[in-house]
Motif scaffolding. Structure first.
Motif, PDB file in Angstrom:
ATOM      1  N   TYR A  29      70.392 -23.883  15.262  1.00  0.00           N
ATOM      2  CA  TYR A  29      69.472 -23.522  16.334  1.00  0.00           C
ATOM      3  C   TYR A  29      70.132 -22.470  17.217  1.00  0.00           C
ATOM      4  N   THR A  30      69.312 -21.686  17.861  1.00  0.00           N
ATOM      5  CA  THR A  30      69.782 -20.652  18.775  1.00  0.00           C
ATOM      6  C   THR A  30      68.962 -20.725  20.047  1.00  0.00           C
ATOM      7  N   VAL A  31      69.655 -20.621  21.159  1.00  0.00           N
ATOM      8  CA  VAL A  31      68.998 -20.571  22.457  1.00  0.00           C
ATOM      9  C   VAL A  31      69.541 -19.347  23.163  1.00  0.00           C
ATOM     10  N   GLN A  32      68.653 -18.508  23.667  1.00  0.00           N
ATOM     11  CA  GLN A  32      69.136 -17.374  24.461  1.00  0.00           C
ATOM     12  C   GLN A  32      68.150 -17.068  25.567  1.00  0.00           C
ATOM     13  N   LYS A  33      68.719 -16.650  26.690  1.00  0.00           N
ATOM     14  CA  LYS A  33      67.936 -16.297  27.874  1.00  0.00           C
ATOM     15  C   LYS A  33      68.436 -14.951  28.371  1.00  0.00           C
ATOM     16  N   GLY A 140      73.540 -16.295  25.200  1.00  0.00           N
ATOM     17  CA  GLY A 140      73.058 -17.055  24.055  1.00  0.00           C
ATOM     18  C   GLY A 140      74.051 -18.085  23.563  1.00  0.00           C
ATOM     19  N   ASP A 157      64.760 -30.932  22.368  1.00  0.00           N
ATOM     20  CA  ASP A 157      64.337 -29.586  22.724  1.00  0.00           C
ATOM     21  C   ASP A 157      65.521 -28.822  23.322  1.00  0.00           C
ATOM     22  N   GLU A 159      65.977 -25.695  23.487  1.00  0.00           N
ATOM     23  CA  GLU A 159      65.498 -24.578  24.311  1.00  0.00           C
ATOM     24  C   GLU A 159      65.378 -25.033  25.758  1.00  0.00           C
ATOM     25  N   LYS A 160      64.869 -26.231  25.955  1.00  0.00           N
ATOM     26  CA  LYS A 160      64.712 -26.772  27.306  1.00  0.00           C
ATOM     27  C   LYS A 160      66.062 -27.237  27.853  1.00  0.00           C
ATOM     28  N   GLY A 163      68.564 -24.026  27.468  1.00  0.00           N
ATOM     29  CA  GLY A 163      67.934 -22.813  27.996  1.00  0.00           C
ATOM     30  C   GLY A 163      67.760 -22.830  29.495  1.00  0.00           C
ATOM     31  N   ASP A 164      67.363 -23.964  30.044  1.00  0.00           N
ATOM     32  CA  ASP A 164      67.201 -24.050  31.496  1.00  0.00           C
ATOM     33  C   ASP A 164      68.534 -23.830  32.216  1.00  0.00           C
ATOM     34  N   GLN A 167      69.410 -20.112  31.981  1.00  0.00           N
ATOM     35  CA  GLN A 167      68.580 -19.329  32.903  1.00  0.00           C
ATOM     36  C   GLN A 167      69.032 -19.533  34.346  1.00  0.00           C
TER      37      GLN A 167
END
Length: 179
Positions: A29-33, A140, A157, A159-160, A163-164, A167
């Motif tokens: 998985y990848t998360v980036q903001k 990321g 999740d 991303e949540k 990611g939060d 961000q």
């Protein structure tokens, strides 16, 4: 005897079904903001390449202001390692090491979590000039979960969760650099 056989079959199905599903679930998985900062690209990069500066903007650093920190190497250069120890499970114990620097463009580091769980994951920050006085910063995080634990990717999740926090850190970074 028939009831025992049926119970056994049901148990086998209950155990086998998640294992079969996990075969078809992604493992990465990848998360980036990202955020735009009203400063020139080089100035922004010169700030983020120093891991010690994360004390001023990283969400995780602000969760436990009393965590123990130690460092080895020269900050802002490949091989620099920042370690932390916290009794707060949201922060835990770990370290991050600068693995590569593409000057003015990209910072790659490796996060090594030690407590409350063990994992090693790559992360990065990039800078991109939008205009002379505007820079897009992307933060990321890449993760991997081995089979069969990758089944959790269906229920978590990231991303949540991550990611939060990314961000939030980027918003603090913007405030820090624009003041």
């Amino acid at each position: 005897m028939k009831i025992l056989k049926k119970i056994l079959i049901v148990l086998v199905v209950i155990i086998a079904l998640p294992l079969i599903v996990a075969l078809f679930v992604k493992k990465d998985y990848t998360v980036q903001k990202e955020i735009v900062i009203n400063k020139p690209k080089q100035e922004v990069f010169d700030y983020i390449k120093y891991l010690k500066n994360q004390d001023n903007y990283s969400k995780w650093n602000s969760i436990d202001p009393y965590m123990k920190k130690s460092y080895s190497g020269t900050d802002g250069t490949v091989g620099f390692v920042a370690r932390w120890e916290s009794d707060n499970d949201e922060v835990g114990w770990g370290e991050q090491e600068i693995k590569a620097i593409n000057e003015g463009e990209r910072l790659d580091f490796e996060l090594r979590f030690l407590k409350p769980f063990e994992a090693t994951e790559p992360a990065f920050m990039t800078t991109e000039s939008i205009a002379y006085n505007q820079t897009k910063v992307t933060w990321g995080f890449n993760g991997h979960m081995n089979y069969p634990t990758n089944i959790w990717l269906l229920f978590m999740d990231f991303e949540k969760m991550i990611g939060d926090d990314l961000q939030s850190g980027l918003s603090k970074l913007k405030i820090e650099l624009e003041k």
